[in-house]
Design an enzyme around this catalytic site. Structure first.
Site, short mmCIF file in Angstrom:
data_model
loop_
_atom_site.label_atom_id
_atom_site.label_comp_id
_atom_site.label_asym_id
_atom_site.label_seq_id
_atom_site.Cartn_x
_atom_site.Cartn_y
_atom_site.Cartn_z
N ASN A 274 -16.81 2.11 75.62
CA ASN A 274 -15.76 3.05 75.23
C ASN A 274 -16.27 4.46 75.47
O ASN A 274 -17.45 4.74 75.25
CB ASN A 274 -15.41 2.89 73.75
CG ASN A 274 -14.53 1.70 73.47
OD1 ASN A 274 -13.90 1.15 74.36
ND2 ASN A 274 -14.48 1.30 72.22
N ARG B 225 -13.27 -4.27 76.10
CA ARG B 225 -14.70 -4.43 76.43
C ARG B 225 -15.10 -5.90 76.42
O ARG B 225 -15.72 -6.39 77.37
CB ARG B 225 -15.57 -3.63 75.47
CG ARG B 225 -15.42 -2.12 75.66
CD ARG B 225 -16.26 -1.35 74.66
NE ARG B 225 -15.83 -1.70 73.31
CZ ARG B 225 -16.54 -1.48 72.22
NH1 ARG B 225 -17.72 -0.91 72.29
NH2 ARG B 225 -16.08 -1.81 71.03
#
Length: 96
Positions: free
Chosen positions: A42, A24
């Site tokens: 996520n 990320r």
């Protein structure tokens, strides 16, 4: 500078070893470098999802990067869904 009509939206679902490897944070850095907006998150199933908008060429560069990911990742599949840009994003960040 790309014409606004060249702006597109894409939704990606990235599978493999993509959580716990700074995917990320690395995606945020890459997206900011490319000048695209949106988010990365996520998913409960272990994948990572991305929604991004920008010039088609820049979005294609982001997709290519997501197929590799950061050094600790092992990407096995990237699902790509194209859409029409809504211009709802002003930056690119991590969605929790």
């Amino acid at each position: 500078m790309e014409a606004p009509s060249d702006h597109v939206r894409v939704h990606l679902k990235i599978n493999g070893r993509v959580q716990g490897v700074y995917f990320r944070a690395s995606t945020v850095a890459q997206a900011q470098h490319l000048g695209v907006t949106g988010w990365v998150a996520n998913s409960p199933d272990g994948s990572v999802e991305v929604a991004a908008e920008g010039a088609r060429a820049r979005i294609e560069e982001l997709i290519a990067w997501c197929r590799r990911g950061p050094s600790g990742a092992k990407v096995t599949n990237v699902e790509v869904r194209w859409g029409t840009a809504t211009h709802e994003f002003t930056s690119f960040g991590i969605r929790r």
